[in-house]
Scaffold this motif. Structure first.
Motif, PDB file in Angstrom:
ATOM      1  N   GLU A   7      50.162  35.460  45.146  1.00  0.00           N
ATOM      2  CA  GLU A   7      49.488  35.042  46.386  1.00  0.00           C
ATOM      3  C   GLU A   7      49.732  36.070  47.461  1.00  0.00           C
ATOM      4  O   GLU A   7      50.768  36.717  47.503  1.00  0.00           O
ATOM      5  CB  GLU A   7      50.078  33.710  46.881  1.00  0.00           C
ATOM      6  N   MET A   8      48.768  36.197  48.343  1.00  0.00           N
ATOM      7  CA  MET A   8      48.982  37.030  49.514  1.00  0.00           C
ATOM      8  C   MET A   8      48.502  36.257  50.726  1.00  0.00           C
ATOM      9  O   MET A   8      47.375  35.797  50.754  1.00  0.00           O
ATOM     10  CB  MET A   8      48.252  38.352  49.361  1.00  0.00           C
ATOM     11  N   GLN A   9      49.371  36.135  51.701  1.00  0.00           N
ATOM     12  CA  GLN A   9      49.090  35.334  52.895  1.00  0.00           C
ATOM     13  C   GLN A   9      48.511  33.961  52.514  1.00  0.00           C
ATOM     14  O   GLN A   9      47.501  33.534  53.062  1.00  0.00           O
ATOM     15  CB  GLN A   9      48.136  36.068  53.829  1.00  0.00           C
ATOM     16  N   PRO A  12      45.653  32.615  46.898  1.00  0.00           N
ATOM     17  CA  PRO A  12      45.959  32.928  45.501  1.00  0.00           C
ATOM     18  C   PRO A  12      45.016  33.998  44.967  1.00  0.00           C
ATOM     19  O   PRO A  12      43.801  33.808  44.960  1.00  0.00           O
ATOM     20  CB  PRO A  12      45.737  31.596  44.778  1.00  0.00           C
ATOM     21  N   LEU A  13      45.563  35.133  44.578  1.00  0.00           N
ATOM     22  CA  LEU A  13      44.727  36.224  44.067  1.00  0.00           C
ATOM     23  C   LEU A  13      44.782  36.285  42.536  1.00  0.00           C
ATOM     24  O   LEU A  13      43.859  36.769  41.899  1.00  0.00           O
ATOM     25  CB  LEU A  13      45.160  37.555  44.682  1.00  0.00           C
ATOM     26  N   LEU A  14      45.903  35.810  41.977  1.00  0.00           N
ATOM     27  CA  LEU A  14      45.995  35.653  40.524  1.00  0.00           C
ATOM     28  C   LEU A  14      46.584  34.277  40.256  1.00  0.00           C
ATOM     29  O   LEU A  14      47.554  33.880  40.903  1.00  0.00           O
ATOM     30  CB  LEU A  14      46.902  36.730  39.916  1.00  0.00           C
ATOM     31  N   GLY A  22      36.361  42.635  33.761  1.00  0.00           N
ATOM     32  CA  GLY A  22      36.006  41.635  34.748  1.00  0.00           C
ATOM     33  C   GLY A  22      35.342  42.287  35.938  1.00  0.00           C
ATOM     34  O   GLY A  22      35.433  43.500  36.113  1.00  0.00           O
ATOM     35  N   PRO A  23      34.664  41.476  36.747  1.00  0.00           N
ATOM     36  CA  PRO A  23      33.941  42.043  37.888  1.00  0.00           C
ATOM     37  C   PRO A  23      34.892  42.597  38.953  1.00  0.00           C
ATOM     38  O   PRO A  23      36.085  42.351  38.927  1.00  0.00           O
ATOM     39  CB  PRO A  23      33.148  40.854  38.426  1.00  0.00           C
ATOM     40  N   ASN A  24      34.312  43.342  39.885  1.00  0.00           N
ATOM     41  CA  ASN A  24      35.077  43.860  41.019  1.00  0.00           C
ATOM     42  C   ASN A  24      35.756  42.737  41.781  1.00  0.00           C
ATOM     43  O   ASN A  24      35.160  41.689  41.983  1.00  0.00           O
ATOM     44  CB  ASN A  24      34.146  44.589  41.989  1.00  0.00           C
ATOM     45  N   GLY A  25      36.985  42.973  42.170  1.00  0.00           N
ATOM     46  CA  GLY A  25      37.693  41.984  42.978  1.00  0.00           C
ATOM     47  C   GLY A  25      38.286  40.856  42.173  1.00  0.00           C
ATOM     48  O   GLY A  25      38.817  39.894  42.713  1.00  0.00           O
ATOM     49  N   ALA A  26      38.213  40.960  40.836  1.00  0.00           N
ATOM     50  CA  ALA A  26      38.752  39.897  39.982  1.00  0.00           C
ATOM     51  C   ALA A  26      40.272  39.835  40.037  1.00  0.00           C
ATOM     52  O   ALA A  26      40.866  38.803  39.742  1.00  0.00           O
ATOM     53  CB  ALA A  26      38.288  40.119  38.545  1.00  0.00           C
ATOM     54  N   GLY A  27      40.893  40.951  40.407  1.00  0.00           N
ATOM     55  CA  GLY A  27      42.365  41.002  40.434  1.00  0.00           C
ATOM     56  C   GLY A  27      42.916  41.885  39.331  1.00  0.00           C
ATOM     57  O   GLY A  27      44.107  41.830  39.025  1.00  0.00           O
ATOM     58  N   LYS A  28      42.065  42.734  38.760  1.00  0.00           N
ATOM     59  CA  LYS A  28      42.493  43.585  37.646  1.00  0.00           C
ATOM     60  C   LYS A  28      43.559  44.590  38.081  1.00  0.00           C
ATOM     61  O   LYS A  28      44.577  44.747  37.408  1.00  0.00           O
ATOM     62  CB  LYS A  28      41.282  44.332  37.056  1.00  0.00           C
ATOM     63  N   SER A  29      43.327  45.231  39.212  1.00  0.00           N
ATOM     64  CA  SER A  29      44.312  46.215  39.686  1.00  0.00           C
ATOM     65  C   SER A  29      45.630  45.539  40.055  1.00  0.00           C
ATOM     66  O   SER A  29      46.709  46.057  39.767  1.00  0.00           O
ATOM     67  CB  SER A  29      43.771  46.977  40.896  1.00  0.00           C
ATOM     68  N   LEU A  30      45.528  44.372  40.685  1.00  0.00           N
ATOM     69  CA  LEU A  30      46.740  43.618  41.025  1.00  0.00           C
ATOM     70  C   LEU A  30      47.526  43.287  39.764  1.00  0.00           C
ATOM     71  O   LEU A  30      48.747  43.443  39.717  1.00  0.00           O
ATOM     72  CB  LEU A  30      46.379  42.319  41.744  1.00  0.00           C
ATOM     73  N   LEU A  31      46.809  42.832  38.737  1.00  0.00           N
ATOM     74  CA  LEU A  31      47.463  42.455  37.485  1.00  0.00           C
ATOM     75  C   LEU A  31      48.225  43.639  36.900  1.00  0.00           C
ATOM     76  O   LEU A  31      49.372  43.519  36.475  1.00  0.00           O
ATOM     77  CB  LEU A  31      46.415  41.938  36.489  1.00  0.00           C
ATOM     78  N   PHE A  84      46.692  55.418  38.278  1.00  0.00           N
ATOM     79  CA  PHE A  84      46.062  54.564  39.277  1.00  0.00           C
ATOM     80  C   PHE A  84      44.562  54.792  39.361  1.00  0.00           C
ATOM     81  O   PHE A  84      44.047  55.816  38.925  1.00  0.00           O
ATOM     82  CB  PHE A  84      46.706  54.801  40.642  1.00  0.00           C
ATOM     83  N   GLN A  85      43.902  53.810  39.948  1.00  0.00           N
ATOM     84  CA  GLN A  85      42.445  53.868  40.066  1.00  0.00           C
ATOM     85  C   GLN A  85      42.009  55.164  40.766  1.00  0.00           C
ATOM     86  O   GLN A  85      41.100  55.832  40.322  1.00  0.00           O
ATOM     87  CB  GLN A  85      41.953  52.648  40.841  1.00  0.00           C
ATOM     88  N   ARG A  86      42.704  55.492  41.853  1.00  0.00           N
ATOM     89  CA  ARG A  86      42.508  56.810  42.461  1.00  0.00           C
ATOM     90  C   ARG A  86      43.722  57.639  42.088  1.00  0.00           C
ATOM     91  O   ARG A  86      44.808  57.379  42.572  1.00  0.00           O
ATOM     92  CB  ARG A  86      42.416  56.699  43.991  1.00  0.00           C
ATOM     93  N   VAL A 139      28.861  35.336  41.520  1.00  0.00           N
ATOM     94  CA  VAL A 139      29.210  35.231  42.937  1.00  0.00           C
ATOM     95  C   VAL A 139      30.556  34.534  43.010  1.00  0.00           C
ATOM     96  O   VAL A 139      30.758  33.489  42.394  1.00  0.00           O
ATOM     97  CB  VAL A 139      28.141  34.428  43.704  1.00  0.00           C
ATOM     98  N   ARG A 140      31.472  35.151  43.747  1.00  0.00           N
ATOM     99  CA  ARG A 140      32.828  34.584  43.828  1.00  0.00           C
ATOM    100  C   ARG A 140      32.768  33.190  44.437  1.00  0.00           C
ATOM    101  O   ARG A 140      31.982  32.911  45.313  1.00  0.00           O
ATOM    102  CB  ARG A 140      33.731  35.474  44.672  1.00  0.00           C
ATOM    103  N   ARG A 141      33.666  32.346  43.952  1.00  0.00           N
ATOM    104  CA  ARG A 141      33.614  30.939  44.349  1.00  0.00           C
ATOM    105  C   ARG A 141      33.624  30.745  45.858  1.00  0.00           C
ATOM    106  O   ARG A 141      32.810  30.017  46.397  1.00  0.00           O
ATOM    107  CB  ARG A 141      34.793  30.178  43.736  1.00  0.00           C
TER     108      ARG A 141
END
Ligand code: ADP
Ligand code: MG
Lengths: 234, 262
Positions: free
Chosen positions: B33-35, B38-40, B57-66, B100-102, B257-259
């Motif tokens: 979680e952040m602030q 829940p991100l994952l 998974g789509p962009n913003g799914a939390g792949k990089s966080l994972l 990393f992604q970049r 579309v994100r929930r």
């Protein structure tokens, strides 16, 4: 007096470069370069550590460093004078009115500049490197060296800023050096003296030499930077 | 302390009793979680040793966080990560390498970037030189070895980042969308490099949002959407028979579309 005539006379003085003038220029460079080297040895590690480590009181320290950048030279001169004077805590060393006193004063003046500016440079680079370094398992010590090395080109500009401040400074070296002929007379104190004596062509000649010296130092450093960086560094 | 030790022992014991060697890396009920957001959420997954696990998974799914969590770069909110059946530790992190992604390349030459990584993991002298040569060869960067890393093309930079991640012979290589900004030729080169890494027995976990790439590279698949695992298993099975509506929709190319945005 006609400004044009004044300039001609001062160019005449420069072209008749004498040993007295060399002595003054040489001492100026000796004092300032030594002070800047010392300030780098102190200020760069401080800047790098404050830029990358998180600790209690960090923001207060950064604020303090930024404030100290603007320290008035006469105040530095006064404090160093009090420390070095016969009745001061370091009086026994007998450093007052010697080039060492001037080096100390300029080091005190320049260290906060190097520390504060390098802190910013290093912190920006650290933002980019932090995760990669954590992933590689780079130790704190190795981190400091790596960041200082990788920021070397930006840090050169920081060092030049420190040099510029030190070489142009008059208040502190006047107070702790005393502007003694053949002992502690540097370009800036000589200019102040000759101006007050009404020897304007001599003061102007010294001023021009000071400008040229600053220019040459900047050109040399930038050329050095350029050869390494050219077309190569993003 | 005692409690976590108990838990660790029981998990290993449980696996050994059931006759399964523990996976190289696994996550159990991982939440981040952040602030308060829940991100994952309750992520469960296993990474089998020697295999290629692709996280899609789509962009913003939390792949990089994972990936960051699995590498121990950020602390999870709740849940557990196990490395070879043991609780994740510093040693686990040093047995992994992440790209990393970049890609983050030092402001130094290609050669110096490789040497830096080798120095950090303790290689010096002829062994270091040998490894540098090997890295330059497999990444095809021999000719640009003395060039500053940051003037390389995107593909070359990414190859260098992967080669640098491989120099210390990690057990697990984590890759975050290594081909996201590359053209097909550069992408193909990277995929060859990844093939070569797994050929050397290195376990690979790679994030991508490119379906074609996932089909080409995946042994195992983890489908992530809105911070949840919406499907995981052997890739060929999962592609043939997507177990969730979400994954089916994504494979069919239907936009998600994100929930919270609905
Ligand atoms: N440092 C952060 N602060 C706040 N939100 C973040 C942060 N990092 C990631 N997020 C959010 O977490 C979600 C997942 O991000 P990420 O893992 O980068 O997705 P992706 O699957 O595209 O790699 C996104 O909605 C992103 O906005
Ligand atoms: Mg991402």
């Amino acid at each position: 007096m006609d400004i044009g005539v004044l300039f001609l006379q001062s160019f005449g003085l420069i072209s008749n470069w004498d040993s007295n003038l060399s002595e003054i220029v040489f001492l100026s460079l000796q004092v300032t370069v030594t002070a800047v080297v010392l300030a780098c040895l102190l200020g760069l590690p401080i800047g790098a550590m404050v830029g990358t480590f998180r600790f209690f009181g960090r923001s207060g320290l950064i604020l303090g460093m930024n404030v100290l950048m603007g320290l008035p030279p006469v105040i530095v001169g006064l404090v160093v004078y009090l420390l070095l004077s016969a009745s001061g805590p370091m009086g026994v060393l007998g450093l007052l009115y010697t080039p060492f006193a001037m080096i100390i004063a300029q080091t005190v003046l320049v260290t906060p500049i190097i520390a504060a500016l390098s802190r910013q440079v290093i912190e920006d680079l650290w933002m980019e490197y932090a995760e990669q370094f954590a992933s590689l398992g780079v130790s704190r010590r190795a981190r400091i060296f790596a960041l200082l090395w990788d920021a070397r080109f930006s840090l050169l500009t920081v060092v030049l800023a420190g040099f510029g401040r030190a070489v142009a400074e008059v208040g502190a070296v006047m107070i702790v050096g005393g502007n003694i002929n053949h002992v502690t007379r540097v370009m800036t104190t000589a200019i102040a003296l000759e101006t007050s004596r009404g020897q304007l062509e001599l003061a102007l000649a010294l001023g021009l030499v000071l400008l040229i010296v600053s220019l040459v130092v900047n050109i040399v450093v930038m050329a050095f930077r350029g050869t390494i960086v050219r077309g190569a560094y993003a | 302390m005692t409690r976590s030790n108990d838990r660790r022992r029981s998990y290993s014991a449980e696996l050994i009793e059931s006759g399964i060697t523990p996976p190289l890396l696994s996550a159990r009920n991982l939440c981040f979680e952040m602030q308060g957001q829940p991100l994952l959420q309750s992520v469960n997954l296993s990474v089998r040793a020697g295999r290629r696990t692709i996280v899609i998974g789509p962009n913003g799914a939390g792949k990089s966080l994972l990936l960051r969590l699995l590498h121990g770069l950020i602390p999870m909110t709740t849940g557990d990560i196990y490395w070879k059946g043991q609780r994740f530790s510093r040693d686990a992190q040093s047995a992994q390498a992440m790209v990393f992604q970049r890609p983050v390349l030092l402001r130094r030459s290609v050669l110096a970037n490789l040497k830096f990584a080798l120095k950090v993991c303790g290689f010096v002298g002829p062994e270091r030189a040998r490894r540098v040569q090997d890295a330059l060869r497999i990444s095809g960067l021999m000719d640009v070895a003395n060039r500053p890393a940051r003037v390389l093309s995107g593909g070359e930079q990414q190859r260098l980042a992967i080669a640098r991640a491989l120099v210390c012979a990690p057990e697990l290589l984590l890759l975050d969308e290594p081909t996201a900004n590359l053209d097909p030729a550069a992408t193909s080169y990277i995929e060859t490099l990844i093939d070569m890494a797994s050929g050397r027995g290195i376990t690979v976990v790679m994030v991508t949002h490119d379906q074609g790439q996932a089909r080409r590279l995946a042994d195992d698949l983890v489908f992530l959407q809105d911070g949840r695992v919406e499907g995981t298993g052997v890739a060929s099975d999962l592609f043939a028979n997507p177990r969730s509506e979400a994954m089916k929709a994504w494979l069919d190319g239907r936009l998600h579309v994100r929930r919270e945005e609905m």
